[in-house]
Design an enzyme around this catalytic site. Sequence first.
Site, PDB file in Angstrom:
ATOM      1  N   TYR A 284       0.705  -0.941  -0.014  1.00 18.72           N
ATOM      2  CA  TYR A 284      -0.088  -0.190  -0.147  1.00 18.72           C
ATOM      3  C   TYR A 284       0.968   1.252   0.122  1.00 18.72           C
ATOM      4  CZ  TYR A 284       0.260  -1.589   5.087  1.00 18.72           C
ATOM      5  OH  TYR A 284       1.318  -1.451   6.567  1.00 18.72           O
TER       6      TYR A 284
ATOM      7  N   LYS B  74       6.087   2.839   6.115  1.00 18.14           N
ATOM      8  CA  LYS B  74       6.257   1.851   4.856  1.00 18.14           C
ATOM      9  C   LYS B  74       6.971   2.750   3.818  1.00 18.14           C
ATOM     10  CE  LYS B  74       5.311  -2.039   6.889  1.00 18.14           C
ATOM     11  NZ  LYS B  74       6.869  -3.421   7.242  1.00 18.14           N
TER      12      LYS B  74
END
Lengths: 210, 295
Positions: free
Chosen positions: B168, B183
């Site tokens: 994502y 992330k």
Amino acid sequence: MNATSGWLAGKRALVAGSGAILVDVAAALRKGGATVVDSSRAATDDLEGVLSDAEVALGGNVDLLVHGGASIDVRASEATSLQQWRAGVSADLDGRFLQTAAFARRCISVGRPGSVLYLLPSRALAAGRVGRATSLGAVTNLIKTLAVEWARDGIRINGIASRACEDPASVGLVVRSSLGNLSAYLLSDYAAYITGMVTGINELATGEPT
Amino acid sequence: MSQESPTASRIVRAPDFNCPPFTADLLAGEVALVTGGGSGMGLGMAVGLAQAGASIAVLGRSPERTAAGVRRIEANGGRAVAVQADVRDQDAVSHAFDIVEKALGPVSILANNAGGNFPVLAEVMSANAWRAVTRIAIDGTFLCSTEFARRRIACGRAGVIVNNSAQYVWSGFPGDAHSAAAKAAIVTMTEAMAHDWRAQGIRVNCVAAGFFPHDGTPEGKDPEALAGLARMIPAGRVGEMREFGWLAAFLCSALAAGITGETLVIDGAERLRRVLLGPPFVPPRERAVIWGELS
């Protein structure tokens, strides 16, 4: 025995499109255990015929398709004629799509999985690369789209975009070897959960979506 | 109940766990430190690296969890030690490298996996919640990587880092602002560190993963939940941990010696699924479950 032997055991591969790197990749597929037909030097619009010929030569359905597209000349945008523009983009974009669609139709019709790998030019931008950049953008999103359309048919599609693909002589043997290994890995069942992805090799690019 | 979509007829799977893509000598002599390696995806990386022949240092905060990771690797014939550290603590990280070096030898492979995640609306997220997720992932990856690089540069040896990110990072993750930021930072950190250490022969790559259920994920091993996940993924199934571990091991091996600064995505095309005319959009705040519900 080499480290990649067995990755593609029993697989039948067709290598199509153009580019010197296809020789490396075809060799990597053979090292992985695949039987390979290289039609990369064939100049034909009969894409179904290419597949049919490959099936005869391979003794069965094609499992893996590697496509190198077509090299598009580096030329200033304003100096590019419509004829030159269409020749480049059509050969690369249309050639990849039509060959891949023909491959997928055969896989779907006989209920067999398949795996496709596109070898693509670098994502790095520079003056004169408008044709390559345009086609690369189209092909990148094509990969993402086809990955979803054919996922439930067990057909995967990925891409490697690298300077090594467009000019193997410009990179070292280590990079070329890694490209071959990565190609074999992505085409193998070990990468069964990888689809719709475009990666580089050693591009040191900046945060581009894959 | 099958974990696969009932409509899927041609789901492709990786070979069995006992048929890895490499022999056990591929990483022989290498020492791999895996942060958060005692469970979940870190354990997946650790097991994959051990299958390729590396000795493993399982780093984590929990003695129980790291010990369990070591047992799992040893049960599979691998060699492993446990070491405790909080990856946000620079001194603790340095001390952990010392411990591993004494037990197994210099660390030559670093797998940055430590992280945490939980759904929470951004406007009600506490500063502690924000810091907990972002600092473990961002600071932890930075501190472990720089410790690793300093040691490799000091001894004049090459090295490999593989980072664990998520699918994502290019789309954002509504309802998960801390993890979305953390992330994505790991992907760009991967590229920047690959630049920084290219001349020293230290390669840095990243794996952006989709759904790989394990004991620590909400769906765990619940067959119904897993079947629901499988239905929503184009590939018709969730990821299996060996696939993730093997890809990480491949990137750390000589087979990928020319690959650096790259992020490979392994998600069964989960990040790409969309329909042009889909169900109405429901803001995370108005959902019964922030991440959405399986059907």
